[in-house]
Write an enzyme that holds these catalytic residues in place. Structure first.
Site, short mmCIF file in Angstrom:
data_model
loop_
_atom_site.label_atom_id
_atom_site.label_comp_id
_atom_site.label_asym_id
_atom_site.label_seq_id
_atom_site.Cartn_x
_atom_site.Cartn_y
_atom_site.Cartn_z
N LEU A 63 39.14 -30.29 99.02
CA LEU A 63 38.92 -29.15 99.92
C LEU A 63 37.44 -29.00 100.27
O LEU A 63 37.09 -28.49 101.33
CB LEU A 63 39.38 -27.85 99.25
CG LEU A 63 40.88 -27.67 99.03
CD1 LEU A 63 41.12 -26.50 98.10
CD2 LEU A 63 41.59 -27.46 100.35
N GLY A 64 36.62 -29.40 99.36
CA GLY A 64 35.19 -29.26 99.61
C GLY A 64 34.38 -29.72 98.43
O GLY A 64 34.92 -30.06 97.38
N GLN A 65 33.10 -29.72 98.65
CA GLN A 65 32.16 -30.17 97.62
C GLN A 65 31.19 -29.05 97.34
O GLN A 65 30.59 -28.50 98.24
CB GLN A 65 31.41 -31.40 98.14
CG GLN A 65 30.22 -31.84 97.33
CD GLN A 65 30.60 -32.75 96.18
OE1 GLN A 65 31.50 -33.57 96.32
NE2 GLN A 65 29.95 -32.59 95.06
N GLY A 66 31.05 -28.72 96.08
CA GLY A 66 30.10 -27.67 95.72
C GLY A 66 28.96 -28.25 94.92
O GLY A 66 28.81 -29.47 94.83
N GLY A 67 28.18 -27.38 94.35
CA GLY A 67 27.00 -27.79 93.61
C GLY A 67 27.32 -28.66 92.41
O GLY A 67 26.56 -29.54 92.07
N PHE A 68 28.42 -28.39 91.75
CA PHE A 68 28.66 -29.16 90.54
C PHE A 68 29.91 -30.03 90.60
O PHE A 68 30.33 -30.58 89.60
CB PHE A 68 28.67 -28.27 89.29
CG PHE A 68 29.75 -27.23 89.24
CD1 PHE A 68 29.41 -25.90 89.29
CD2 PHE A 68 31.08 -27.57 89.08
CE1 PHE A 68 30.40 -24.91 89.21
CE2 PHE A 68 32.06 -26.60 89.00
CZ PHE A 68 31.72 -25.27 89.06
N VAL A 71 36.30 -29.65 94.89
CA VAL A 71 37.43 -28.73 94.76
C VAL A 71 38.64 -29.40 95.41
O VAL A 71 38.54 -29.92 96.53
CB VAL A 71 37.12 -27.37 95.42
CG1 VAL A 71 38.29 -26.41 95.25
CG2 VAL A 71 35.85 -26.77 94.84
N LYS A 86 38.78 -26.66 90.79
CA LYS A 86 37.36 -26.99 90.86
C LYS A 86 37.05 -27.92 89.70
O LYS A 86 37.24 -27.57 88.54
CB LYS A 86 36.55 -25.70 90.71
CG LYS A 86 35.26 -25.69 91.42
CD LYS A 86 34.67 -24.29 91.39
CE LYS A 86 33.61 -24.15 92.45
NZ LYS A 86 33.01 -22.84 92.48
N ASP A 184 24.29 -15.52 95.08
CA ASP A 184 24.41 -16.63 96.03
C ASP A 184 25.39 -16.28 97.15
O ASP A 184 26.30 -17.04 97.46
CB ASP A 184 24.87 -17.89 95.29
CG ASP A 184 24.56 -19.17 96.07
OD1 ASP A 184 23.77 -19.11 97.03
OD2 ASP A 184 25.12 -20.22 95.73
N1 LIG Z 1 40.10 -21.13 95.99
C1 LIG Z 1 39.79 -21.94 96.99
N2 LIG Z 1 40.64 -22.10 98.01
C2 LIG Z 1 40.34 -22.90 99.04
N3 LIG Z 1 39.22 -23.60 99.14
C3 LIG Z 1 38.31 -23.49 98.16
C4 LIG Z 1 38.55 -22.66 97.03
N4 LIG Z 1 37.49 -22.74 96.22
C5 LIG Z 1 36.61 -23.55 96.81
N5 LIG Z 1 37.11 -24.02 97.97
C6 LIG Z 1 36.45 -24.97 98.90
O1 LIG Z 1 35.64 -25.85 98.19
C7 LIG Z 1 34.30 -25.75 98.64
C8 LIG Z 1 33.36 -25.97 97.49
O2 LIG Z 1 33.38 -24.82 96.69
P1 LIG Z 1 32.28 -24.51 95.62
O3 LIG Z 1 32.43 -23.09 95.26
O4 LIG Z 1 32.39 -25.49 94.54
O5 LIG Z 1 30.94 -24.83 96.32
P2 LIG Z 1 30.13 -24.17 97.54
O6 LIG Z 1 30.17 -22.70 97.37
O7 LIG Z 1 30.59 -24.68 98.85
O8 LIG Z 1 28.72 -24.77 97.31
P3 LIG Z 1 27.61 -24.32 96.30
O9 LIG Z 1 27.99 -24.88 94.99
O10 LIG Z 1 26.39 -24.89 96.88
O11 LIG Z 1 27.60 -22.82 96.32
C9 LIG Z 1 34.20 -24.37 99.27
O12 LIG Z 1 33.21 -24.33 100.23
C10 LIG Z 1 35.58 -24.20 99.85
O13 LIG Z 1 35.66 -24.76 101.12
#
Ligand SMILES: Nc1ncnc2c1ncn2[C@@H]1O[C@H](COP(=O)(O)OP(=O)(O)OP(=O)(O)O)[C@@H](O)[C@H]1O
Length: 665
Positions: A63-68, A71, A86, A184
């Site tokens: 779904l996406g990539q976050g800092g660590f 997802v 995650k 954040d």
């Molecule tokens: N519960 C969820 N349902 C749907 N998509 C999600 C969910 N949690 C996270 N995501 C998707 O995964 C992405 C990455 O989430 P994550 O919280 O790890 O990082 P981020 O907020 O994008 O980046 P950072 O770590 O820099 O704050 C999100 O931007 C979102 O698109």
């Protein structure tokens, strides 16, 4: 819980969807009660189950990539509820700490305004940590608004509703006791459910307000006059004043002391730094409040500071009783949500978060822990150990496991950060002033540029001495940058190593990506969204979230990133910095120019209200920013926003910063 929402069917978009457009009416107190009552420890899922649920973390489910880490979407067998998993990449200590933090908050927060966490998992062999959330089908706000440009969000009502949801969500966090500071707030951390209701997610950088942190309250106008009376006059010109500590104890129903509170008042001149004027009506009260040991432990990086109890003057009269009673209730809330520490006693099967973290870091902590630890066990400081103190110490000891190896480094880093000078270049509100002076100088030197537009633009982007000298020091990066334009260089400064904050090109705009990874060690927040005082190494407070919300609100209204260089003509260039642009438009009396052109059914009044509120939130001085509670009342029409500060009041066209000063004189 007093929760109500109204729904309506959206006519725009390919398929008519049911979209909530009303406001949920949830009082903070109700939320706290609900949170306590509904709170359950997160469930520990078998790792193999989550692996199966996500098709072995298949890239197609990402779904996406976050800092660590990434997802993934998935579904649990026997459940039709989709989940988001995650997955923390192994080997990242920073990620590990954020993970623990996020898991902690996932356990204590339970509100319709935050993304619901279902559980967690841990695979020791693979060094993998996972948190399971409810899937938010409409993804994050950044993506929905700026990339996918969802038709639902092109309707003003829905966009405004999203803004109010977020404001309420932050207000909820701040209303907890001790308050939770998200740290954040940005569009990619806002997730949208199937009805496009916004929920706050990603608590990796969240903090429980720490023990010694100053809670800065400013009361303006009527608010500034307790009981409708006169202003409280500051008594102590310096902070902290050398005086014996006085405390107020907050007791629970059984009479046990839950917390003590030390209070001091100070003059607003204390905060009248950096040339920020204080209106005569303003005054500042500083409350130094102690939070529970639990809170301290939840905030690993702020905890060391909390260990040294400051000696503050105490002015009982300055304490408002409402605060005391609310503290009491909120302390109970946190205690009630004490599942984290109490799991040892619970009959719960595998859901032992403590055990799992022990497994993960326990042995390493023993190896790495400093002898005199700040959690109290090895404290050498002279203290009269009263009963409650003893109780606190005991609690602190219990929480020692929380300390990760990084703590010591963090303390050092925090000290370094604090000793660094404030980043002059961030002071956008003074850019204009600078620009004027520079122009004057140029003219005096007879170098008045023939091209007005060019000179204005050049001045508009501040050149910072400090950045310049740092740049000089870094010869390597300088040579890389030398081929870039001055703007590229400035953008690099924003995104780069001068601020050790989370970087996320995805959020701020045109800043180059580093493989999609947004985390950097140490400081918190995301470039463009981070409050200036925090970037300069100041304490994090609720007002940092208020600032970030201000940026986010502008992004929601304008439908663009806070920093967006299109590479097109100079006129576009001037709009690149959304915050500066909004300020300029305010002065020009053209606030509506900021509004996203693609919005349908625009309510101009509401749009103006949003921009006004955003500008109030974006004031450089934290004490002048409204609280989130005030923001919510303004956005929902329960209160009128105050007049924008003088510097934002519309002025004759001659003051418009992009035109020649001379013409206006
Ligand atoms: N519960 C969820 N349902 C749907 N998509 C999600 C969910 N949690 C996270 N995501 C998707 O995964 C992405 C990455 O989430 P994550 O919280 O790890 O990082 P981020 O907020 O994008 O980046 P950072 O770590 O820099 O704050 C999100 O931007 C979102 O698109």
């Amino acid at each position: 819980m007093d929760t109500s929402s109204s729904s309506s069917t959206l006519s725009c978009g390919p398929v008519a969807r049911k979209v909530r457009i009303g406001f949920r009416c949830i009082k903070s107190t109700d939320r706290r009660t609900a949170t306590t009552a509904d709170s359950k420890p997160p469930h520990r899922y078998p790792y193999s189950l989550l692996r199966r649920a996500t098709d072995s973390f298949s890239p197609s489910r990402r779904l996406g990539q976050g800092g660590f880490g990434s997802v993934f979407s998935g579904s649990l067998p026997g459940s039709n509820k989709p989940i988001a998993v995650k997955l923390m990449d192994s080997g990242s200590l920073q990620g590990e700490r954020e993970f623990q933090n996020e898991l902690f908050f996932a356990g204590i927060l339970n509100s319709p305004l935050t993304v619901p966490a279902l559980g967690f998992s841990f695979n020791k062999k693979r060094r993998r940590m996972l948190i399971v959330y409810e899937l938010m089908p409409n993804g994050n706000l950044q993506d929905a608004l700026l990339h996918r440009k969802c038709t639902e969000l092109m309707d003003w009502k829905n966009r405004f509703s999203v803004a109010v949801d977020i404001a309420r969500g932050i207000e909820y966090l701040h209303s907890l006791d001790p308050p939770v500071i998200h740290g954040d707030i940005k569009p990619s951390n806002i997730l949208l459910d199937q009805y496009f209701s916004a929920k706050i997610g990603d608590f990796g950088l969240a903090r429980v307000k720490s023990e010694n942190q100053c809670e800065i309250a400013v009361f303006e106008g009527e608010l500034s006059k307790p009981n409708g009376g006169g202003l409280e006059v500051a008594k102590n010109p310096s902070l902290p004043p050398p005086a014996p500590e006085s405390e107020i104890a907050t007791v629970d129903d059984n009479g046990s002391v839950l917390e003590t509170e030390s209070v001091a008042t100070t003059g607003f001149e204390e905060f009248n730094v950096n040339g920020v004027d204080q209106s005569p009506e303003s005054h500042v009260r500083i409350v130094i409040s102690e939070t529970s040991p639990e809170a301290v432990s939840a905030s690993p990086t702020t905890a060391p500071a909390a260990a040294t109890s400051p000696e503050m003057n105490f002015d009982k009269s300055s304490l408002d009783s409402g605060k005391k009673s609310s503290n009491k209730g909120m302390m109970k809330t946190l205690s009630g949500k004490d599942w984290w520490w109490k799991q040892e006693n619970s009959a719960s099967e595998s859901g032992r978060v403590k055990d799992y973290v022990m497994e993960w870091i326990g042995s390493e902590i023993k190896k790495e822990r400093p002898k005199s630890d700040w959690l109290g066990a090895g404290s050498s400081s002279k203290e009269v150990v009263t009963k409650p103190e003893k109780h606190k110490k005991h609690n602190r000891k219990r929480l020692e496991w929380w300390v990760s190896m990084e703590e010591e480094k963090d303390v050092k880093n925090a000290k370094k950060e604090k000793s660094r000078p404030a980043r002059e270049w961030w002071k956008e509100e003074y850019c204009e002033e600078l620009a004027r002076k520079k122009k004057k100088k140029k003219r005096q030197a007879g170098n008045s540029a023939s091209d007005d537009n060019y000179s204005a633009t050049e001045d508009w982007w501040p050149k910072d001495e400090e950045l310049y000298s740092e740049r000089k020091k870094k010869s390597k990066s300088r040579s890389r940058r030398s081929s870039k334009s001055s703007v590229d260089w400035w953008l690099d400064g924003l995104s780069g190593d001068l601020w050790r904050v989370r970087r996320n090109s995805y959020d701020s705009g045109e800043i180059p990506k580093s493989g999609g990874i947004s985390s950097t060690p140490s400081m918190r927040g995301t470039v463009c969204y981070i409050a200036p005082e925090y970037g300069g190494g100041g304490d994090i407070s609720e007002k940092c979230d208020v600032y970030s919300f201000g940026v986010l609100l502008l992004v929601v209204v304008a439908g663009r990133r806070p920093l967006q260089v299109t590479g097109s003509p100079m006129s576009e260039f001037q709009r690149a910095n959304l915050i500066s642009w909004a300020r300029h438009l305010a002065r020009a009396g053209k606030l509506l120019d900021l509004v996203d052109q693609s919005i349908q059914n625009l309510d101009k009044e509401q749009a103006l209200l949003c921009i006004t509120v955003a500008l109030l939130c974006l004031q450089k001085s934290p004490i002048r920013r409204p609280s989130m509670k005030e923001v919510v009342t303004m956005l929902t029409g329960a209160s009128e926003p105050p007049q924008l500060p003088f510097e934002f009041s519309p002025s004759p066209p001659s003051r418009f910063p992009f035109k020649s000063q001379r013409k206006g004189q």
